[in-house]
Design an enzyme around this catalytic site. Sequence first.
Site: not given
Ligand code: HSE
Length: 436
Positions: A193, A208
């Site tokens: 991003e 997570k």
């Molecule tokens: N930004 C996260 C990744 C998106 O790169 O895995 C998925 O949760």
Amino acid sequence: MSEGLRRPIGVAVLGMGNVGTEVVRILIEKAVDLHARVGAPIELRGVAVRDVARDRAVDPALITGDAASLVTSDDVDIVVELIGGIDVPRALIASALEHGKSVVTANKALLADYTGELAGIAATAKVDLYFEAAVAGAIPVIRPLMQSLAGDTVQRVAGIVNGTTNFILSAMDADGDDYAVVLAEAGRLGYAEADPTADVEGYDAASKAAILASLAFHTRVTAGDVYREGISTITADDLASAKSLNCTIKLLAICERIADSVGKERISARVYPTLVPKTHPLAAVNGAFNAVVVEAENAGRLMFYGQGAGGAPTASAVLGDLVMAARNKVHGGRGPLESTYASLSIAPMGDVLTRYYVSMRVADRPGVLSAVAAEFSKRDVSIATVRQEGADENARLIVVTHRAPDAALAQTVDALKELDAVAEVASVLRLEGTDE
Ligand code: HSE
Ligand code: NDP
């Protein structure tokens, strides 16, 4: 009542970005199949977005900027939250649950800290809160932990749960490029991003890990309980050294049960870049893919692998939850509630047994190796291998240790930095996936 006469299930989708767009597409394209699977038509009642003026692939009459009204609307049974962030979705989900709507969300940042609060509201309102998409995108890992393994004792959950960082580390390993070069490439390809901090500094993986540890160990674990390091300091030299040890480097999330000095059970949840032997199954997980290895007392080792991010793969997991929640609305019943009965304490990182790889710049002269070895020995850290590259004033010494408490290893590294014999401690990484 016959199948065809069942009342439609009304769905509100909050957010029509990467994931929401795919969820809406599937809801429209697969309406007939979804009706058959649920036992009632699934009808889209509205889609909340920030910019209502933008053209979207959905009937414009469904678009609204008023998410707060949509989630309490009488004709909405299930709310799908795909906005992201914390405060706005937290309030919207709480309101939806209080108004008797089941909720499906992919929002790991929110869940990592607020599952307890939201699950409590869901329990009082007797509705579902589902979040399969929040960890590892398309890969079913939440439902296996909450349901399939509900009768087993999970010992360890470890894996690659962030696609962006795995893409970066895989590319650095394959091409020998430095971190900044590959990060820029990841941005161009749409993996990273505009602000990649949450991914590259390990915050996303830590969220997570908190969710996985909570489910695996029946204990409330929040993001703040997870020890975290990111990948922004990893260099091309580190990957070259890893290769010379027949390893690669992966950002791992590790959640495990560990015993304290008197055998009392605690848990550890941690995220950091790790040397992984090329022979380990996680070393073969490349690009933006994710994989999670679960070890349970009776099931043994289970491995889940697949696409951990992206609109369509994530939408697949969202739709799975949506169908489950809709079936419960149609046929009655609810999904499992969160279980935190074990309330295990969190072990500090210093108590966790880890292995270290330490790369130092040293002068190639007598006494250097023994001075370095003495610092390990003083703290009861056993050395597994020592390797020297280069010579004269530019020698590089690479030490790999056996397992020792992380605090002892960290203190050793601090002491090495003070040694005259060591010009620079160039890199320190942990090593996983070996039994030594
Ligand atoms: N930004 C996260 C990744 C998106 O790169 O895995 C998925 O949760
Ligand atoms: P995006 O940023 O692509 O989309 C966010 C959407 O939310 C946009 O449509 C935006 O509107 C809308 N939005 C923002 N603020 C508001 C608001 N106040 N009210 C109503 N709508 C609002 O996010 P993603 O689709 O990538 O991610 C969504 C969620 O899924 C996040 O929680 C993310 O962590 C999670 N997730 C994402 C994955 C991925 O691969 N992308 C993988 C797994 C989970 P507008 O379009 O007008 O800007």
